[in-house]
Design an enzyme around this catalytic site. Structure first.
Site, PDB file in Angstrom:
ATOM      1  N   ASN A 110      82.935  13.167 -15.981  1.00  0.00           N
ATOM      2  CA  ASN A 110      83.196  14.404 -15.252  1.00  0.00           C
ATOM      3  C   ASN A 110      83.843  14.006 -13.928  1.00  0.00           C
ATOM      4  O   ASN A 110      83.162  13.630 -12.983  1.00  0.00           O
ATOM      5  CB  ASN A 110      81.875  15.155 -15.004  1.00  0.00           C
ATOM      6  CG  ASN A 110      82.085  16.402 -14.163  1.00  0.00           C
ATOM      7  OD1 ASN A 110      83.222  16.794 -13.900  1.00  0.00           O
ATOM      8  ND2 ASN A 110      80.998  17.020 -13.725  1.00  0.00           N
ATOM      9  N   TRP A 111      85.167  14.090 -13.915  1.00  0.00           N
ATOM     10  CA  TRP A 111      85.901  13.649 -12.719  1.00  0.00           C
ATOM     11  C   TRP A 111      85.797  14.654 -11.575  1.00  0.00           C
ATOM     12  O   TRP A 111      86.277  14.388 -10.477  1.00  0.00           O
ATOM     13  CB  TRP A 111      87.383  13.429 -13.062  1.00  0.00           C
ATOM     14  CG  TRP A 111      87.663  12.171 -13.817  1.00  0.00           C
ATOM     15  CD1 TRP A 111      86.792  11.134 -14.085  1.00  0.00           C
ATOM     16  CD2 TRP A 111      88.923  11.784 -14.394  1.00  0.00           C
ATOM     17  NE1 TRP A 111      87.439  10.151 -14.786  1.00  0.00           N
ATOM     18  CE2 TRP A 111      88.748  10.516 -14.989  1.00  0.00           C
ATOM     19  CE3 TRP A 111      90.182  12.386 -14.471  1.00  0.00           C
ATOM     20  CZ2 TRP A 111      89.782   9.850 -15.658  1.00  0.00           C
ATOM     21  CZ3 TRP A 111      91.215  11.736 -15.124  1.00  0.00           C
ATOM     22  CH2 TRP A 111      91.012  10.480 -15.708  1.00  0.00           C
ATOM     23  N   LYS A 112      85.220  15.803 -11.849  1.00  0.00           N
ATOM     24  CA  LYS A 112      85.103  16.849 -10.823  1.00  0.00           C
ATOM     25  C   LYS A 112      86.475  17.084 -10.175  1.00  0.00           C
ATOM     26  O   LYS A 112      87.489  17.010 -10.851  1.00  0.00           O
ATOM     27  CB  LYS A 112      84.020  16.478  -9.808  1.00  0.00           C
ATOM     28  CG  LYS A 112      82.690  16.171 -10.494  1.00  0.00           C
ATOM     29  CD  LYS A 112      81.523  16.124  -9.568  1.00  0.00           C
ATOM     30  CE  LYS A 112      80.276  15.771 -10.384  1.00  0.00           C
ATOM     31  NZ  LYS A 112      79.045  15.932  -9.653  1.00  0.00           N
ATOM     32  N   HIS A 154      78.106  24.021 -15.282  1.00  0.00           N
ATOM     33  CA  HIS A 154      77.710  22.905 -14.409  1.00  0.00           C
ATOM     34  C   HIS A 154      77.013  23.493 -13.176  1.00  0.00           C
ATOM     35  O   HIS A 154      77.387  24.563 -12.696  1.00  0.00           O
ATOM     36  CB  HIS A 154      78.942  22.098 -14.005  1.00  0.00           C
ATOM     37  CG  HIS A 154      78.580  20.828 -13.304  1.00  0.00           C
ATOM     38  ND1 HIS A 154      78.204  20.801 -11.978  1.00  0.00           N
ATOM     39  CD2 HIS A 154      78.492  19.550 -13.748  1.00  0.00           C
ATOM     40  CE1 HIS A 154      77.914  19.546 -11.644  1.00  0.00           C
ATOM     41  NE2 HIS A 154      78.074  18.770 -12.706  1.00  0.00           N
ATOM     42  N   GLU A 175      77.256  22.868 -10.165  1.00  0.00           N
ATOM     43  CA  GLU A 175      78.161  23.164  -9.049  1.00  0.00           C
ATOM     44  C   GLU A 175      78.870  24.494  -9.268  1.00  0.00           C
ATOM     45  O   GLU A 175      79.129  25.239  -8.328  1.00  0.00           O
ATOM     46  CB  GLU A 175      79.158  22.001  -8.862  1.00  0.00           C
ATOM     47  CG  GLU A 175      78.457  20.786  -8.267  1.00  0.00           C
ATOM     48  CD  GLU A 175      79.044  19.444  -8.662  1.00  0.00           C
ATOM     49  OE1 GLU A 175      80.177  19.389  -9.164  1.00  0.00           O
ATOM     50  OE2 GLU A 175      78.334  18.425  -8.473  1.00  0.00           O
ATOM     51  N   GLU A 223      70.972  18.018 -16.658  1.00  0.00           N
ATOM     52  CA  GLU A 223      71.370  17.474 -15.361  1.00  0.00           C
ATOM     53  C   GLU A 223      70.448  18.029 -14.279  1.00  0.00           C
ATOM     54  O   GLU A 223      70.708  19.109 -13.724  1.00  0.00           O
ATOM     55  CB  GLU A 223      72.813  17.877 -15.040  1.00  0.00           C
ATOM     56  CG  GLU A 223      73.834  17.346 -16.018  1.00  0.00           C
ATOM     57  CD  GLU A 223      75.183  17.112 -15.359  1.00  0.00           C
ATOM     58  OE1 GLU A 223      75.687  15.993 -15.485  1.00  0.00           O
ATOM     59  OE2 GLU A 223      75.718  18.025 -14.709  1.00  0.00           O
ATOM     60  N   GLY A 229      74.812  13.345  -7.899  1.00  0.00           N
ATOM     61  CA  GLY A 229      75.535  12.856  -6.722  1.00  0.00           C
ATOM     62  C   GLY A 229      74.622  12.362  -5.609  1.00  0.00           C
ATOM     63  O   GLY A 229      75.074  12.150  -4.486  1.00  0.00           O
ATOM     64  N   SER A 264      73.609  10.907 -11.478  1.00  0.00           N
ATOM     65  CA  SER A 264      73.603   9.527 -10.961  1.00  0.00           C
ATOM     66  C   SER A 264      73.441   8.487 -12.061  1.00  0.00           C
ATOM     67  O   SER A 264      72.769   7.470 -11.873  1.00  0.00           O
ATOM     68  CB  SER A 264      72.532   9.350  -9.879  1.00  0.00           C
ATOM     69  OG  SER A 264      72.794  10.217  -8.788  1.00  0.00           O
ATOM     70  N   GLY A 293      79.438  11.582 -13.387  1.00  0.00           N
ATOM     71  CA  GLY A 293      80.320  12.002 -12.306  1.00  0.00           C
ATOM     72  C   GLY A 293      80.875  10.796 -11.572  1.00  0.00           C
ATOM     73  O   GLY A 293      81.827  10.152 -12.025  1.00  0.00           O
TER      74      GLY A 293
HETATM   75  P1  PGA Z   1      76.933  12.230 -10.781  1.00  0.00           P
HETATM   76  O1  PGA Z   1      77.418  13.639 -11.366  1.00  0.00           O
HETATM   77  O2  PGA Z   1      76.993  11.247 -11.909  1.00  0.00           O
HETATM   78  O3  PGA Z   1      77.918  11.924  -9.696  1.00  0.00           O
HETATM   79  O4  PGA Z   1      75.540  12.423 -10.273  1.00  0.00           O
HETATM   80  C1  PGA Z   1      77.045  14.066 -12.655  1.00  0.00           C
HETATM   81  C2  PGA Z   1      77.551  15.469 -12.888  1.00  0.00           C
HETATM   82  O5  PGA Z   1      77.561  16.262 -11.948  1.00  0.00           O
HETATM   83  O6  PGA Z   1      77.961  15.803 -14.023  1.00  0.00           O
END
Ligand code: PGA
Length: 258
Positions: free
Chosen positions: A12-14, A104, A106, A176, A182, A214, A235
């Site tokens: 997930n490159w966001k 997600h 976010e 998640e 993050g 993470s 991520g």
């Molecule tokens: P992260 O993000 O690996 O940076 O914690 C995971 C995600 O939000 O899918």
């Protein structure tokens, strides 16, 4: 991870990477997969990028002949219409995109995505032959209040509303925990496994369940060695090829514990 399943290693490159950086990632990926072709054979590799990058990443993968899938990070539930700024499931399918991350945390937090919206989008993804990766997970407050299971259960049930059980194998859930995203804090493997099992108990089907939050080369092996975790939604650590493939390597090397 169930012994007969390939792990799904979803990046997930966001909102990261320019077109040049995305192409650079794919070139480096091609170089490293040439040295270790088993990674692409024994794991399902998926790159989820910002919408304008999708055709670019797809084209770059094709040029290098890489068996790697491409996914969006969100989309509308409607096929087309007056939805300025949104991304159509019909267009994603038309572009040959394979998957889409839905709900997600976010998106839920910053863009007011609701359980109902996630449900509508999940149905739309299935209708258009896209693999929905539906994200669920509790906040720190919910975990501390002992509400993790109830919250995850309600998110999973809401996402599945009106979808026939026969289709449950066509979607993926990603557990998640919001407090692990993050933050560098990972959910301990036994607890992540327990919640992923809860999700499988609800679907009662061979639905793949990923862990996200993470995930890194140093903890991915332990997580994917559990009985229920079928891969990762990654991520930060997916932004560079070394870490991304190191995670894939742990995924194919870890036999299921149970
Ligand atoms: P992260 O993000 O690996 O940076 O914690 C995971 C995600 O939000 O899918």
């Amino acid at each position: 991870m169930p012994a007969n399943n390939k792990p799904l290693i979803a990046a997930n490159w966001k909102m990261y990477k320019t077109s040049g950086e995305a192409r650079g990632f794919v070139s480096e990926l091609a170089k490293q997969l040439q040295q270790a072709p088993e990674l692409a054979q024994q794991a399902d590799l998926l790159l989820c990028a910002q919408s304008p990058l999708l055709p670019i990443v797809k084209e770059a993968l094709k040029q290098h002949g890489l068996p790697v899938q491409v996914g969006a990070q969100t989309m509308e539930s409607h096929e087309e219409g007056a939805y300025t700024g949104e991304v159509s499931p019909k267009l994603l399918a038309d572009l040959g995109i394979d998957a889409v991350i839905l709900g997600h945390s976010e998106r839920r937090q910053y863009y007011a995505e609701t359980d109902q919206g996630v449900n509508a989008k999940t149905k739309a993804a299935l209708q258009h032959g896209l693999l929905p990766i539906v994200c669920v997970g509790e906040s720190l407050e919910q975990r501390e209040a002992g509400e993790t299971d109830a919250h995850v259960r309600s998110q999973v049930q809401a996402a599945l509303e009106g979808i026939s059980q026969a289709d449950y194998v066509k979607l993926v859930f990603a557990y998640e925990p919001i407090w692990a995203i993050g933050t560098g804090k990972t959910c301990e493997a036994p607890e992540a496994n327990r919640v992923c099992q809860l999700i499988k108990d609800i679907t009662g089907a061979e639905t793949r369940v990923l862990y996200g939050g993470s995930m890194k080369p140093g903890n991915a092996g332990e997580l994917m060695a559990t009985a229920t975790i079928d891969g990762g939604l990654i991520g930060g650590a997916s932004l560079n090829v070394d870490d991304y493939l190191a995670i894939a390597r742990t995924g194919i090397n870890e036999p299921a514990n149970v």
